[in-house]
Write an enzyme that holds these catalytic residues in place. Structure first.
Site, PDB file in Angstrom:
ATOM      1  N   GLU A   1      -1.443  18.343   4.706  1.00  0.00           N
ATOM      2  CA  GLU A   1      -2.451  18.430   3.290  1.00  0.00           C
ATOM      3  C   GLU A   1      -1.460  17.030   3.030  1.00  0.00           C
ATOM      4  OE1 GLU A   1      -0.339  20.379   0.305  1.00  0.00           O
ATOM      5  OE2 GLU A   1       1.074  20.918   1.150  1.00  0.00           O
TER       6      GLU A   1
ATOM      7  N   GLY B   1      10.216  22.608 -13.389  1.00  0.00           N
ATOM      8  CA  GLY B   1      10.857  22.599 -14.305  1.00  0.00           C
ATOM      9  C   GLY B   1      11.750  23.395 -14.817  1.00  0.00           C
TER      10      GLY B   1
ATOM     11  N   TYR C   1      -3.556  29.249   0.581  1.00  0.00           N
ATOM     12  CA  TYR C   1      -2.933  29.954  -1.070  1.00  0.00           C
ATOM     13  C   TYR C   1      -2.831  31.827  -0.862  1.00  0.00           C
ATOM     14  CZ  TYR C   1      -2.607  26.545  -4.454  1.00  0.00           C
ATOM     15  OH  TYR C   1      -3.032  25.305  -4.473  1.00  0.00           O
ATOM     16  N   MET C   2      -3.637  31.672   0.579  1.00  0.00           N
ATOM     17  CA  MET C   2      -3.606  32.993   1.457  1.00  0.00           C
ATOM     18  C   MET C   2      -2.194  33.226   1.986  1.00  0.00           C
ATOM     19  SD  MET C   2      -7.552  33.338   3.280  1.00  0.00           S
ATOM     20  CE  MET C   2      -6.796  35.200   3.807  1.00  0.00           C
ATOM     21  N   ILE C   3      -1.875  32.142   3.164  1.00  0.00           N
ATOM     22  CA  ILE C   3      -0.575  31.824   3.444  1.00  0.00           C
ATOM     23  C   ILE C   3       0.980  32.208   2.768  1.00  0.00           C
ATOM     24  CG2 ILE C   3       1.247  30.657   5.240  1.00  0.00           C
ATOM     25  CD1 ILE C   3      -1.502  29.199   6.263  1.00  0.00           C
TER      26      ILE C   3
ATOM     27  N   THR D   1      15.489  22.607  -5.979  1.00  0.00           N
ATOM     28  CA  THR D   1      16.041  23.401  -6.815  1.00  0.00           C
ATOM     29  C   THR D   1      17.221  23.588  -6.747  1.00  0.00           C
ATOM     30  OG1 THR D   1      14.040  24.897  -6.443  1.00  0.00           O
ATOM     31  CG2 THR D   1      16.621  26.300  -6.892  1.00  0.00           C
TER      32      THR D   1
ATOM     33  N   GLY E   1      13.674  25.368  -3.200  1.00  0.00           N
ATOM     34  CA  GLY E   1      13.861  23.766  -2.354  1.00  0.00           C
ATOM     35  C   GLY E   1      14.936  23.133  -2.253  1.00  0.00           C
TER      36      GLY E   1
ATOM     37  N   ILE F   1       8.497  26.557   2.522  1.00  0.00           N
ATOM     38  CA  ILE F   1       7.529  27.094   4.308  1.00  0.00           C
ATOM     39  C   ILE F   1       7.417  25.958   5.224  1.00  0.00           C
ATOM     40  CG2 ILE F   1       5.405  26.456   2.889  1.00  0.00           C
ATOM     41  CD1 ILE F   1       4.261  29.251   3.254  1.00  0.00           C
ATOM     42  N   ASP F   2       7.485  24.557   4.328  1.00  0.00           N
ATOM     43  CA  ASP F   2       6.946  23.730   5.536  1.00  0.00           C
ATOM     44  C   ASP F   2       8.683  23.529   6.346  1.00  0.00           C
ATOM     45  OD1 ASP F   2       5.182  22.553   3.877  1.00  0.00           O
ATOM     46  OD2 ASP F   2       5.993  21.468   2.428  1.00  0.00           O
TER      47      ASP F   2
END
Length: 615
Positions: free
Chosen positions: A413, A262, A464-466, A289, A286, A316-317
Site C-alpha cells: 500500500e 488521537g 481489513y480481513m487480515i 503511541t 506503535g 502489523i507492518d
C-alpha cells in the site's frame, strides 16, 4: 557452491547459519527443561495443579501449605544439579570433537573498533524506595523459577565483517523475566491497559495475558480503557477487567477495548492516572503511541507521581527498529498468502489474466516480501523501498503475459505515496495514502489495451480481513510472552520501557531508543530482498536506459521552452541544473556540456541538444 561439505543449515538467534553435521548428530536431543523459562511461562498460562511429588502448587496457597520441607528443597536442588551436570558433561565431551575450535579470544569475535553499548532502564528506586515484597512465584511455583536480576544482560548478535577498518556498535539489553523481589506490593497495585492506533491480530491476546499475569501476581484492580488515549479522560470508558471477563477474548480478532487514534493533553492524562490511583500503565501501540507514553511519563514526573509505564510494540507492518518482529506480523503473512493463492487461481483459470494483490505496508514492505516468499507463485512484488519506474513495470508485465497467459503481482500500500502522491493525515498524524490498487490496475489495463492484447485483471485487497483476524499459534505464544515480560518488568520497578524480542531474547528497551530511531525498512542489498528477487525472478524495476533518456529529453524540452531567450538558446547553467535535477551527476553533466558543439556565448541551442541526447 561455496565449497563447504558435511554441513547442515538452521536458524540460531534469528540468523541463518551453516553447521557441521556432527553438531546436530553428536549432541543430545533437545527436550523441555522443566525448570526453564519456557516451562515456567506455560505453568503461568495454564495455572495447572502439581503433577509430581516434588513440587507444591496451589491457586490459593496458605502459609502452611506453601512451606517447602528441607527434604523437598534438597530433592529439587539435586534434580537441578543433575541436569546441569549432564549438560556440562555433554559440553566436555563435545569439546573433544574436531569441529570445535579452541576457545576464542575477544579479538577473534570483536573487531578493534567495535563497541558494546548497554541500554540502562529507568528504575523507580532512584526516586523512592519500593515495597520490596517477595515475588509470588516463590509460593506459586516453588523451586521452578529462574529469576533474573540487574546483571541479566543479552547482547545482540556479533559477527566479523570483511571491512576491518570500520567498527560496529553492539547492544546490550536487560532481559525480561520475574525478579525475586518486587518493587510494588501486588495487593496495592492498580493497573490500566490502553491500546491505540489500528487493530491487528493479537491485541486481545496481549490484553488477556496482561490481566491474567497481573492476577497471578495478586493484583485485583485492573482496568481496560475503551477508546485509546481519548478514553483515559472519560471515566465511563474505564472497564473493570478480571480473568473471567477476558477468558475467551484471545479467540477473537480485533480489540474489545475499541482502539482509536488521537491524543488528549498528556498532562491531563497524567492527572487522571493519579486521580484514579493507577500505579501500572500498559499501553499497546506503535511508534506514535510510544512517543505518547514518554510524554505522559514526563508529565507524571512534573506532578511528582510515581508510576510504572510500559509500552508493548504493535505494528502489523513489522517496521519498529531493532526488534526481531512485532506481534501480528506472522499472522498477517499467513493470511496474505491465502490472498495470493486466490489471485493465482484466478489468474491461472481465466484467459489472459493478471491476479493483483494489494497488501499492507505504509513505508515498509515486509508483509508483501515475506508473503511472496511463502507463496512461491508471484511474478512481481513491488514494495515502497524500491526505485520503481512505471513504464518499466508495464513493459515487464507485458513480457510475462506474452510468455505465459497469466501472472501474479503483489504491491504494498505504501506505493500510494511513492508512485502517486497523497495528501492529508489521519487523527493519529499518519499521512493518508492514495489507494494504489485501483490506480495500478487501470495503468496496466490501459497499457495492455494500447498494445491491443486481450487482458483481464482480478484485484484482491485483503487488508481489513487480515487486520481483523485472530492470531495464529505463533503470534498467540508471542503475545502471551510479551505480556508476561511487561508485567514482570513493571513489578520489578522499571518504567519508561517497552518489551520485545531482539536476537531471540525477550528484553526490556528504553522507549526513547525505539522512538528515536527511524522505522525499519527493507534493505535492498539484504539477504531477504535477494531471496525475494530469486523467487519472483523479477528484474530491476528502475528506469531503463531508454526510458531515462526519454525522460531527460522531455524535461529539457518542456523546461527549456520556458527559458528560451527568443533565439532557441538557453544558458548552459540552466541546462546543467536541469540535467542534475533528473539524476545525472555533476561530473557527467560537465563532460557532456564540454563537448557541446552548438553553444555560443555560454548558451546552448536546446532543440539541437535534445536531438543529440535522443540519438
Amino acid at each position: 557452491m561455496a565449497g563447504y561439505t558435511g554441513i547442515t543449515v538452521g536458524k540460531i538467534d534469528e540468523n541463518y547459519v551453516v553447521l557441521p553435521i556432527q553438531a546436530i548428530t553428536e549432541l543430545p536431543s533437545k527436550i523441555v527443561d522443566v525448570q526453564g523459562k519456557l516451562f515456567q511461562r506455560m505453568l503461568v498460562c495454564t495455572q495447572q495443579p502439581p503433577l509430581g511429588q516434588d513440587t507444591i502448587f496451589s491457586r490459593q496457597v496458605s502459609k502452611e501449605s506453601a512451606a517447602i520441607t528441607e527434604q523437598q528443597r534438597s530433592a529439587l536442588e539435586t534434580q537441578r544439579s543433575s541436569l546441569y551436570s549432564r549438560q556440562a558433561e555433554s559440553f566436555a565431551v563435545s569439546r573433544s570433537k574436531r569441529y570445535l575450535s579452541e576457545p576464542l579470544r575477544k579479538e577473534d569475535v570483536f573487531m578493534e573498533k567495535d563497541v558494546i553499548t548497554r541500554y540502562e532502564l529507568q528504575h523507580l528506586s532512584s526516586r523512592e524506595p519500593g515495597a520490596n515484597v517477595t515475588s509470588p512465584f516463590d509460593s506459586r511455583l516453588p523451586g521452578l523459577v529462574r529469576y533474573k536480576n540487574g546483571n541479566s544482560w543479552a547482547t545482540t548478535c556479533v559477527w566479523k565483517r570483511d571491512d576491518e577498518t570500520k567498527g560496529a556498535e553492539h547492544f546490550q539489553f536487560l532481559r525480561s523475566g520475574a525478579r525475586k523481589v518486587c518493587y510494588w506490593d501486588p495487593t496495592k497495585v492498580k493497573a490500566a491497559i490502553v491500546n491505540c492506533g489500528g487493530i491487528c491480530p493479537g491485541l486481545n491476546s496481549v490484553i488477556r495475558e496482561l490481566v491474567r499475569m497481573l492476577d497471578f501476581y495478586g493484583c485485583t484492580e485492573v482496568y481496560g480503557i475503551i477508546g485509546g488515549y481519548k478514553g483515559v479522560m472519560e471515566p465511563e470508558s474505564w472497564l473493570k477487567l478480571t480473568p473471567a471477563y477476558v477468558e475467551e477474548m484471545h479467540l477473537k480478532g480485533g480489540s474489545f477495548l475499541i482502539s482509536d487514534r488521537g491524543n488528549p493533553p498528556h498532562i491531563e492524562m497524567a492527572k487522571m492516572y493519579r486521580a484514579k490511583g493507577i500505579t501500572h500503565v500498559y499501553i499497546i501501540g506503535g511508534d506514535g503511541t510510544h512517543k505518547g507514553v514518554m510524554q505522559t511519563y514526563e508529565q507524571m514526573l512534573n506532578i511528582d507521581y510515581k508510576c510504572s509505564m510500559c509500552g508493548i510494540p504493535k505494528t502489523i507492518d513489522n517496521d519498529i527498529a531493532m526488534l526481531d518482529f512485532t506481534f501480528g506480523f506472522h499472522t498477517a503473512v499467513d493470511k496474505a498468502v491465502d490472498a495470493i493463492d486466490a489471485a493465482y487461481v484466478e489468474a491461472e483459470c481465466n484467459a489472459n489474466c493478471m491476479g493483483l494483490v494489494k497488501l499492507m505496508g505504509r513505508h515498509a514492505g515486509f508483509i508483501a516480501m515475506h508473503a511472496c516468499l511463502a507463496a512461491r507463485n508471484v511474478d512481481l512484488c513491488l514494495v515502497p523501498e524500491m526505485d520503481i519506474d512505471m513504464d518499466t513495470v508495464k513493459a515487464h508485465i507485458a513480457e510475462i503475459m506474452e510468455k505465459w497467459p497469466h501472472c501474479v503481482v503483489v504491491i504494498a500500500e505504501g506505493l500510494g505515496d511513492t508512485l502517486i502522491k497523497s495528501q492529508g493525515a489521519d487523527a493519529g498524524g499518519n499521512k493518508s495514502l492514495a489507494d494504489i490498487g485501483p490506480w495500478f490496475k487501470k495503468q496496466i489495463e490501459a497499457h495492455m489495451k494500447a498494445l491491443k492484447r486481450p487482458f483481464t485483471c482480478k484485484y484482491i485487497d485483503p487488508s481489513y480481513m487480515i487486520r481483523a483476524s485472530p492470531p495464529d499459534s505463533f503470534d498467540s505464544v508471542y503475545c502471551s510472552n510479551l505480556a508476561m515480560a511487561a508485567v514482570n518488568g513493571c513489578f520489578a520497578g522499571y518504567t519508561g520501557f517497552t518489551v520485545g524480542k531482539i536476537s531471540n531474547h525477550y528484553v526490556m528497551i528504553p522507549i526513547d531508543e525505539i522512538t528515536g530511531r527511524k522505522s525499519k525498512t527493507i534493505h535492498l542489498g539484504s539477504h531477504w530482498f535477494s531471496r525475494l528477487v530469486y523467487t519472483t525472478k523479477q528484474p530491476s524495476m528502475s528506469m531503463r536506459p531508454d526510458s531515462a533518456k526519454a525522460c531527460i529529453t522531455s524535461v529539457l524540452e518542456d523546461t527549456c521552452r520556458e527559458k528560451d531567450d527568443g533565439t532557441g538558446h538557453v544558458e548552459k547553467t540552466t541546462v546543467r541544473e536541469l540535467l542534475i535535477s533528473v539524476g545525472m551527476s555533476g561530473d557527467h553533466v560537465d563532460k557532456l556540456l564540454a563537448y557541446d558543439a552548438f553553444g555560443s556565448n555560454g548558451k546552448i541551442h536546446y532543440g539541437k541538444l535534445t536531438s543529440w541526447l535522443a540519438a
